[in-house]
Design an enzyme around this catalytic site. Structure first.
Site, PDB file in Angstrom:
ATOM      1  N   CYS A  88       0.848  -1.191   0.000  1.00  0.00           N
ATOM      2  CA  CYS A  88       0.000   0.000   0.000  1.00  0.00           C
ATOM      3  C   CYS A  88       0.885   1.242   0.000  1.00  0.00           C
ATOM      4  O   CYS A  88       1.809   1.356   0.815  1.00  0.00           O
ATOM      5  CB  CYS A  88      -0.892  -0.043   1.238  1.00  0.00           C
ATOM      6  SG  CYS A  88      -1.612   1.529   1.696  1.00  0.00           S
ATOM      7  N   GLU A  89       0.609   2.172  -0.898  1.00  0.00           N
ATOM      8  CA  GLU A  89       1.452   3.364  -0.995  1.00  0.00           C
ATOM      9  C   GLU A  89       1.224   4.353   0.149  1.00  0.00           C
ATOM     10  O   GLU A  89       2.029   5.259   0.359  1.00  0.00           O
ATOM     11  CB  GLU A  89       1.243   4.074  -2.328  1.00  0.00           C
ATOM     12  CG  GLU A  89      -0.119   4.704  -2.520  1.00  0.00           C
ATOM     13  CD  GLU A  89      -0.259   5.374  -3.885  1.00  0.00           C
ATOM     14  OE1 GLU A  89      -1.027   6.343  -3.960  1.00  0.00           O
ATOM     15  OE2 GLU A  89       0.373   4.921  -4.857  1.00  0.00           O
ATOM     16  N   HIS A  90       0.146   4.166   0.907  1.00  0.00           N
ATOM     17  CA  HIS A  90      -0.150   5.097   1.994  1.00  0.00           C
ATOM     18  C   HIS A  90       0.645   4.795   3.256  1.00  0.00           C
ATOM     19  O   HIS A  90       1.095   5.716   3.948  1.00  0.00           O
ATOM     20  CB  HIS A  90      -1.654   5.076   2.318  1.00  0.00           C
ATOM     21  CG  HIS A  90      -2.497   5.487   1.157  1.00  0.00           C
ATOM     22  ND1 HIS A  90      -3.704   4.882   0.862  1.00  0.00           N
ATOM     23  CD2 HIS A  90      -2.309   6.410   0.190  1.00  0.00           C
ATOM     24  CE1 HIS A  90      -4.230   5.429  -0.223  1.00  0.00           C
ATOM     25  NE2 HIS A  90      -3.390   6.363  -0.645  1.00  0.00           N
ATOM     26  N   HIS A  91       0.797   3.500   3.578  1.00  0.00           N
ATOM     27  CA  HIS A  91       1.503   3.128   4.806  1.00  0.00           C
ATOM     28  C   HIS A  91       2.682   2.191   4.543  1.00  0.00           C
ATOM     29  O   HIS A  91       3.379   1.806   5.472  1.00  0.00           O
ATOM     30  CB  HIS A  91       0.538   2.436   5.787  1.00  0.00           C
ATOM     31  CG  HIS A  91      -0.665   3.254   6.128  1.00  0.00           C
ATOM     32  ND1 HIS A  91      -1.885   3.063   5.512  1.00  0.00           N
ATOM     33  CD2 HIS A  91      -0.824   4.285   6.991  1.00  0.00           C
ATOM     34  CE1 HIS A  91      -2.752   3.928   6.005  1.00  0.00           C
ATOM     35  NE2 HIS A  91      -2.141   4.687   6.892  1.00  0.00           N
ATOM     36  N   GLN A 129      -5.281  -0.649  -4.372  1.00  0.00           N
ATOM     37  CA  GLN A 129      -5.949  -1.751  -5.067  1.00  0.00           C
ATOM     38  C   GLN A 129      -6.745  -1.273  -6.273  1.00  0.00           C
ATOM     39  O   GLN A 129      -6.798  -1.952  -7.305  1.00  0.00           O
ATOM     40  CB  GLN A 129      -6.852  -2.513  -4.091  1.00  0.00           C
ATOM     41  CG  GLN A 129      -7.493  -3.756  -4.710  1.00  0.00           C
ATOM     42  CD  GLN A 129      -8.272  -4.556  -3.696  1.00  0.00           C
ATOM     43  OE1 GLN A 129      -7.968  -4.538  -2.503  1.00  0.00           O
ATOM     44  NE2 GLN A 129      -9.294  -5.261  -4.147  1.00  0.00           N
ATOM     45  N   HIS A 157      -5.986  -6.070   3.517  1.00  0.00           N
ATOM     46  CA  HIS A 157      -5.024  -4.983   3.674  1.00  0.00           C
ATOM     47  C   HIS A 157      -4.519  -4.920   5.106  1.00  0.00           C
ATOM     48  O   HIS A 157      -5.308  -4.735   6.036  1.00  0.00           O
ATOM     49  CB  HIS A 157      -5.679  -3.652   3.290  1.00  0.00           C
ATOM     50  CG  HIS A 157      -6.015  -3.547   1.837  1.00  0.00           C
ATOM     51  ND1 HIS A 157      -5.365  -2.677   0.985  1.00  0.00           N
ATOM     52  CD2 HIS A 157      -6.926  -4.211   1.071  1.00  0.00           C
ATOM     53  CE1 HIS A 157      -5.858  -2.807  -0.243  1.00  0.00           C
ATOM     54  NE2 HIS A 157      -6.814  -3.729  -0.211  1.00  0.00           N
ATOM     55  N   CYS A 159      -2.930  -2.597   6.479  1.00  0.00           N
ATOM     56  CA  CYS A 159      -3.137  -1.282   7.093  1.00  0.00           C
ATOM     57  C   CYS A 159      -4.498  -1.206   7.785  1.00  0.00           C
ATOM     58  O   CYS A 159      -4.696  -0.388   8.689  1.00  0.00           O
ATOM     59  CB  CYS A 159      -2.988  -0.169   6.061  1.00  0.00           C
ATOM     60  SG  CYS A 159      -4.121  -0.280   4.666  1.00  0.00           S
TER      61      CYS A 159
END
Length: 199
Positions: A88-91, A129, A157, A159
């Protein structure tokens, strides 16, 4: 001594840079970077990160083009339950699950192993995703130019499971359809086939 050997090649300059960065991260969270258990962790993490994001350096369309064959088959081709692992690019935490992909050839088919390889290339990038689903769909559609493409991804996920809402049993489903799969009857046939166990 066994006959099996596994070799991965890494850019040493990139590895050294990432190694130093991971060492600083460990120090930042209060770890003792001289402790035996984490002594080699910065280098391992540096190599792992390069592997997990190696899709940025690969051309998925070229993978498809390398195994396209002229064929007059015009019915649905489905490859389901393709394992995928991404970050995941956020976390920068993993998400993982399965992709189900179908296409209807329009003069060309592709080697069956190439579809999962395309999934891997896009998954081995910092992703969400929704974009992963779109990337796979458009790559197949633009390269093979079939009369239809369908992609469904089901993923869990970390996260959501390890932090934030901490919901361990949630699964996210995304889908994309082009061409013939935009027709409800073709789409329903695909969805029925990927959800059933054929004898």
């Amino acid at each position: 001594m066994g006959s099996y050997s596994f070799f991965e090649e890494y850019n040493q300059e990139v590895t050294d840079s990432l190694k130093n960065n991971f060492s600083e991260i460990l120090k930042g969270i209060g770890e003792d970077v001289k402790r035996e258990g984490v002594l080699k962790t910065p280098e391992r993490a540096a190599k792992a990160m390069q592997f997990l994001t190696s899709g940025h350096c690969q051309d998925p369309a070229e993978i498809l083009r390398s195994a396209m064959f002229a064929e007059s088959y015009h019915d649905m081709v489905i490859i389901k339950d393709i394992e995928l692992y991404s970050l995941c690019e956020h976390h920068m935490l993993p998400f993982f699950g399965k992709a189900h992909i179908a296409y209807i050839p329009n003069g060309h088919i592709v080697g069956l192993s190439k579809i999962p390889r395309v999934v891997d290339v896009f998954a081995r990038r910092l992703q969400v995703q929704e974009r992963l689903t779109h990337d796979i769909l458009e790559c197949i559609n633009d390269t093979l130019k079939p009369t239809g493409v369908a992609v469904v991804i089901e993923a869990a996920h970390m996260c959501m499971m390890m932090r934030g809402v901490q919901k361990q049993n949630s699964v996210t489903t995304t889908s994309g359809f082009r061409g013939q799969f935009e027709k409800i009857e073709t789409r329903n046939e695909f969805l029925k086939l990927i959800s059933s166990d054929l004898a």
